[in-house]
Enzyme design. Structure first.
Site, PDB file in Angstrom:
ATOM      1  N   ALA A   1      -5.246 -23.637   5.398  1.00  0.00           N
ATOM      2  CA  ALA A   1      -6.566 -23.253   4.878  1.00  0.00           C
ATOM      3  C   ALA A   1      -6.488 -22.119   3.852  1.00  0.00           C
ATOM      4  CB  ALA A   1      -7.482 -22.861   6.027  1.00  0.00           C
TER       5      ALA A   1
ATOM      6  N   HIS B   1      -6.896 -22.613   0.004  1.00  0.00           N
ATOM      7  CA  HIS B   1      -8.201 -22.706  -0.644  1.00  0.00           C
ATOM      8  C   HIS B   1      -8.871 -21.346  -0.837  1.00  0.00           C
ATOM      9  CE1 HIS B   1      -7.306 -26.765   0.461  1.00  0.00           C
ATOM     10  NE2 HIS B   1      -7.441 -26.517   1.745  1.00  0.00           N
TER      11      HIS B   1
ATOM     12  N   TYR C   1      -3.429 -35.295  11.316  1.00  0.00           N
ATOM     13  CA  TYR C   1      -2.138 -34.605  11.187  1.00  0.00           C
ATOM     14  C   TYR C   1      -0.993 -35.247  11.976  1.00  0.00           C
ATOM     15  CZ  TYR C   1      -5.010 -30.988   9.019  1.00  0.00           C
ATOM     16  OH  TYR C   1      -5.871 -30.322   8.193  1.00  0.00           O
TER      17      TYR C   1
ATOM     18  N   ARG D   1      -3.465 -31.012  17.309  1.00  0.00           N
ATOM     19  CA  ARG D   1      -4.632 -30.748  16.476  1.00  0.00           C
ATOM     20  C   ARG D   1      -5.021 -31.998  15.679  1.00  0.00           C
ATOM     21  NH1 ARG D   1      -4.056 -27.599  10.701  1.00  0.00           N
ATOM     22  NH2 ARG D   1      -6.278 -27.535  10.239  1.00  0.00           N
TER      23      ARG D   1
ATOM     24  N   ARG E   1     -11.879 -28.412  -0.017  1.00  0.00           N
ATOM     25  CA  ARG E   1     -10.406 -28.479   0.063  1.00  0.00           C
ATOM     26  C   ARG E   1      -9.782 -28.918  -1.272  1.00  0.00           C
ATOM     27  NH1 ARG E   1      -9.128 -28.254   5.719  1.00  0.00           N
ATOM     28  NH2 ARG E   1     -10.840 -29.118   6.911  1.00  0.00           N
TER      29      ARG E   1
ATOM     30  N   ASN F   1       3.345 -24.713   3.133  1.00  0.00           N
ATOM     31  CA  ASN F   1       2.036 -25.306   3.436  1.00  0.00           C
ATOM     32  C   ASN F   1       1.129 -24.155   3.855  1.00  0.00           C
ATOM     33  OD1 ASN F   1      -0.234 -26.560   4.382  1.00  0.00           O
ATOM     34  ND2 ASN F   1       0.852 -28.147   5.515  1.00  0.00           N
TER      35      ASN F   1
ATOM     36  N   HIS G   1       1.053 -30.417   1.580  1.00  0.00           N
ATOM     37  CA  HIS G   1      -0.044 -30.626   2.532  1.00  0.00           C
ATOM     38  C   HIS G   1       0.182 -31.942   3.246  1.00  0.00           C
ATOM     39  CE1 HIS G   1      -2.334 -27.295   0.933  1.00  0.00           C
ATOM     40  NE2 HIS G   1      -1.973 -27.712  -0.275  1.00  0.00           N
ATOM     41  N   ILE G   2      -0.023 -31.934   4.526  1.00  0.00           N
ATOM     42  CA  ILE G   2       0.169 -33.147   5.329  1.00  0.00           C
ATOM     43  C   ILE G   2      -0.905 -34.172   4.984  1.00  0.00           C
ATOM     44  CG2 ILE G   2       0.159 -34.025   7.708  1.00  0.00           C
ATOM     45  CD1 ILE G   2       1.166 -31.094   8.455  1.00  0.00           C
ATOM     46  N   SER G   3      -2.129 -33.696   4.917  1.00  0.00           N
ATOM     47  CA  SER G   3      -3.247 -34.592   4.573  1.00  0.00           C
ATOM     48  C   SER G   3      -3.481 -34.564   3.064  1.00  0.00           C
ATOM     49  CB  SER G   3      -4.512 -34.141   5.313  1.00  0.00           C
ATOM     50  OG  SER G   3      -4.924 -32.866   4.842  1.00  0.00           O
TER      51      SER G   3
ATOM     52  N   GLU H   1       4.537 -26.718  -2.924  1.00  0.00           N
ATOM     53  CA  GLU H   1       3.378 -26.754  -2.018  1.00  0.00           C
ATOM     54  C   GLU H   1       3.292 -28.117  -1.338  1.00  0.00           C
ATOM     55  OE1 GLU H   1      -0.274 -26.111  -4.143  1.00  0.00           O
ATOM     56  OE2 GLU H   1      -1.520 -26.245  -2.343  1.00  0.00           O
TER      57      GLU H   1
ATOM     58  N   PRO I   1      -1.880 -21.191   8.840  1.00  0.00           N
ATOM     59  CA  PRO I   1      -2.669 -21.171  10.070  1.00  0.00           C
ATOM     60  C   PRO I   1      -2.972 -22.552  10.647  1.00  0.00           C
ATOM     61  CG  PRO I   1      -4.010 -20.563   8.176  1.00  0.00           C
ATOM     62  CD  PRO I   1      -2.578 -20.564   7.717  1.00  0.00           C
ATOM     63  N   ASN I   2      -2.918 -22.598  11.960  1.00  0.00           N
ATOM     64  CA  ASN I   2      -3.252 -23.775  12.775  1.00  0.00           C
ATOM     65  C   ASN I   2      -2.178 -24.859  12.748  1.00  0.00           C
ATOM     66  OD1 ASN I   2      -5.899 -22.814  13.639  1.00  0.00           O
ATOM     67  ND2 ASN I   2      -6.472 -23.052  11.495  1.00  0.00           N
TER      68      ASN I   2
ATOM     69  N   ARG J   1     -10.853 -34.938   1.348  1.00  0.00           N
ATOM     70  CA  ARG J   1     -11.417 -34.364   2.570  1.00  0.00           C
ATOM     71  C   ARG J   1     -12.536 -33.372   2.296  1.00  0.00           C
ATOM     72  NH1 ARG J   1      -7.129 -31.858   6.190  1.00  0.00           N
ATOM     73  NH2 ARG J   1      -8.897 -31.869   7.615  1.00  0.00           N
TER      74      ARG J   1
HETATM   75  C1  DQA Z   1      -3.490 -28.741   5.220  1.00  0.00           C
HETATM   76  C2  DQA Z   1      -4.793 -29.052   4.488  1.00  0.00           C
HETATM   77  C3  DQA Z   1      -5.726 -27.853   4.524  1.00  0.00           C
HETATM   78  O1  DQA Z   1      -6.936 -28.150   3.829  1.00  0.00           O
HETATM   79  C4  DQA Z   1      -6.057 -27.506   5.954  1.00  0.00           C
HETATM   80  O2  DQA Z   1      -6.880 -26.355   5.991  1.00  0.00           O
HETATM   81  C5  DQA Z   1      -4.869 -27.371   6.817  1.00  0.00           C
HETATM   82  C6  DQA Z   1      -3.717 -28.240   6.624  1.00  0.00           C
HETATM   83  C7  DQA Z   1      -2.582 -29.982   5.312  1.00  0.00           C
HETATM   84  O3  DQA Z   1      -1.407 -29.810   5.600  1.00  0.00           O
HETATM   85  O4  DQA Z   1      -3.058 -31.106   5.146  1.00  0.00           O
HETATM   86  O5  DQA Z   1      -4.873 -26.593   7.774  1.00  0.00           O
HETATM   87  O6  DQA Z   1      -2.777 -27.760   4.473  1.00  0.00           O
END
Ligand code: DQA
Length: 139
Positions: free
Chosen positions: A74, A77, A22, A17, A108, A71, A97-99, A95, A9-10, A104
């Protein structure tokens, strides 16, 4: 070799965003670059904002492809369902994650997906997807 990328999501809003976290690139143009850079691989990309759709996509791809770069955003978690889907399939899941999810906030820090993944790449920006592809293609 067939590698699938699944984003949660997102992540359809990448490039718009929270660009300080990101980055400025949208995933469609990044994926186009990946496809030309890795033309020896059979790459696919899927994004959904819905947990059930991600579970269904993992089930659909998980007995055919050679690897999944996931990825879960959210849902990392929160989602036992995505964790169980990964445990149910044959394809290895990496797995990404960009961040840096460890930098954070406590909510997370834990990912349900990590324990059933072959590894985790977190905090390296979109480069994490490239490193994940390198992992699968150099096996
Ligand atoms: C994320 C990290 C997650 O905590 C967050 O909810 C995201 C993106 C990342 O790619 O850094 O939506 O997965």
């Amino acid at each position: 070799m067939q590698i699938a990328i699944i984003n949660g999501p997102n992540l359809n809003l990448l490039g718009k965003r929270e660009t300080d976290i990101y980055g400025n690139e949208d995933f469609d143009s990044f994926f186009a670059r990946l496809e030309s850079q890795y033309d020896q691989l059979d790459l696919s990309y899927y994004q959904s904002n819905s947990e059930g759709e991600i579970v269904s996509k993992i089930q659909e791809l998980g007995f055919g492809v050679d690897g999944i770069i996931l990825n879960p955003a959210a849902y990392s978690h929160t989602s036992i369902a995505i964790r169980d889907a990964i445990s149910s399939i044959k394809a290895p899941v990496l797995e990404v994650h960009i961040s840096n999810i460890y930098a954070r906030g406590a909510f997370r820090n834990h990912s349900h997906v990590s324990a059933v993944s072959v590894g985790v790449i977190s905090g390296l920006g979109l480069k994490g997807y490239i490193l994940a592809l390198d992992y699968f293609s150099n096996q």
